[in-house]
Design a protein around this motif. Structure first.
Motif, PDB file in Angstrom:
ATOM      1  N   ARG A 160     -29.157   8.351 -23.005  1.00  0.00           N
ATOM      2  CA  ARG A 160     -28.474   7.877 -21.790  1.00  0.00           C
ATOM      3  C   ARG A 160     -27.776   6.538 -22.024  1.00  0.00           C
ATOM      4  O   ARG A 160     -28.154   5.768 -22.907  1.00  0.00           O
ATOM      5  CB  ARG A 160     -29.477   7.701 -20.646  1.00  0.00           C
ATOM      6  N   ALA A 161     -26.817   6.275 -21.171  1.00  0.00           N
ATOM      7  CA  ALA A 161     -26.114   4.988 -21.222  1.00  0.00           C
ATOM      8  C   ALA A 161     -27.038   3.909 -20.672  1.00  0.00           C
ATOM      9  O   ALA A 161     -27.836   4.158 -19.771  1.00  0.00           O
ATOM     10  CB  ALA A 161     -24.843   5.049 -20.385  1.00  0.00           C
TER      11      ALA A 161
ATOM     12  N   VAL B  73     -29.518   2.312 -22.146  1.00  0.00           N
ATOM     13  CA  VAL B  73     -30.921   2.430 -22.518  1.00  0.00           C
ATOM     14  C   VAL B  73     -31.441   1.050 -22.924  1.00  0.00           C
ATOM     15  O   VAL B  73     -30.776   0.311 -23.625  1.00  0.00           O
ATOM     16  CB  VAL B  73     -31.127   3.462 -23.644  1.00  0.00           C
TER      17      VAL B  73
ATOM     18  N   LYS C 251     -26.721  10.552 -30.948  1.00  0.00           N
ATOM     19  CA  LYS C 251     -27.865  10.152 -30.121  1.00  0.00           C
ATOM     20  C   LYS C 251     -28.836  11.313 -29.877  1.00  0.00           C
ATOM     21  O   LYS C 251     -29.838  11.119 -29.198  1.00  0.00           O
ATOM     22  CB  LYS C 251     -27.375   9.631 -28.768  1.00  0.00           C
TER      23      LYS C 251
ATOM     24  N   LYS D  90     -30.205  14.916 -24.913  1.00  0.00           N
ATOM     25  CA  LYS D  90     -30.964  14.469 -23.732  1.00  0.00           C
ATOM     26  C   LYS D  90     -31.994  13.377 -24.045  1.00  0.00           C
ATOM     27  O   LYS D  90     -32.018  12.813 -25.126  1.00  0.00           O
ATOM     28  CB  LYS D  90     -31.643  15.679 -23.061  1.00  0.00           C
TER      29      LYS D  90
ATOM     30  N   THR E 146     -22.643  14.570 -29.314  1.00  0.00           N
ATOM     31  CA  THR E 146     -23.643  13.657 -28.744  1.00  0.00           C
ATOM     32  C   THR E 146     -23.570  12.270 -29.362  1.00  0.00           C
ATOM     33  O   THR E 146     -24.399  11.404 -29.056  1.00  0.00           O
ATOM     34  CB  THR E 146     -25.062  14.219 -28.941  1.00  0.00           C
TER      35      THR E 146
ATOM     36  N   GLN F  98     -34.297   9.728 -22.875  1.00  0.00           N
ATOM     37  CA  GLN F  98     -33.992   8.348 -22.474  1.00  0.00           C
ATOM     38  C   GLN F  98     -32.993   7.687 -23.415  1.00  0.00           C
ATOM     39  O   GLN F  98     -32.086   6.999 -22.987  1.00  0.00           O
ATOM     40  CB  GLN F  98     -35.291   7.520 -22.439  1.00  0.00           C
ATOM     41  N   ASN F  99     -33.166   7.895 -24.718  1.00  0.00           N
ATOM     42  CA  ASN F  99     -32.308   7.214 -25.686  1.00  0.00           C
ATOM     43  C   ASN F  99     -30.897   7.777 -25.750  1.00  0.00           C
ATOM     44  O   ASN F  99     -30.024   7.187 -26.377  1.00  0.00           O
ATOM     45  CB  ASN F  99     -32.957   7.254 -27.072  1.00  0.00           C
TER      46      ASN F  99
END
Length: 157
Positions: A41-42, A44, A33, A36, A30, A38-39
């Motif tokens: 995801r690409a 952000v 990060k 899963k 990961t 919001q943070n």
């Protein structure tokens, strides 16, 4: 000596950590990060003042008073002594003359204040005059010409 030979030397430079380049980087799958959300995801883009859906501080605090920033009129003050020292011996002082001498920024609204004495009759152009400044100018036999809404009308009091 060339640009690439200047200190710090290549062996002293710390190369940046390349995150998200596979499992061999030591960041796991990961890339540091987490799993899963919001943070993870690409792209952000969470604002610095965002509080995760909680009622923001700016909305929690009470609002008081009246704010009129948008319509506030700001005048650049100019005292009589400084004005008359810059235009010694001159009988007519226009707004353009004040801008040219650098007594006020070009295009700024100018207000003449009463500090100083008026010895000779002088006609002064400005956007506003304090009551005492206008009184001193007229007492010396001059004119205080106010510009703006009432274009080129003398101040009488």
């Amino acid at each position: 000596m060339k640009l690439h030979e200047i200190y710090p030397f290549p062996e002293e430079r710390v190369s940046r950590k390349r995150i998200g380049r596979g499992r061999g980087t030591g960041q796991g799958c990961t890339a540091g990060k987490g799993n899963k959300g919001q943070n993870a995801r690409a792209g952000v883009s969470e604002r610095p003042w965002f509080e995760g859906g909680q009622m923001p501080l700016a909305r929690r605090l009470p609002k008081r008073g009246f704010k009129n920033y948008k319509f506030k009129i700001v005048y650049q003050p100019l005292n009589l002594d400084r004005l008359l020292a810059a235009f010694e011996g001159k009988t007519e002082i226009s707004l353009d003359d004040i801008y040219e001498r650098g007594l006020a920024s070009a295009g700024a609204l100018v207000k003449i204040l009463s500090q100083g004495e008026v010895s000779a009759a002088v006609t002064v152009e400005a956007h506003r005059f304090s009551a005492k400044a206008a009184e001193k100018i007229t007492a010396a036999g001059g004119k205080a010409v106010m510009l703006g809404a009432a274009e080129a009308e003398p101040v009488t009091e």
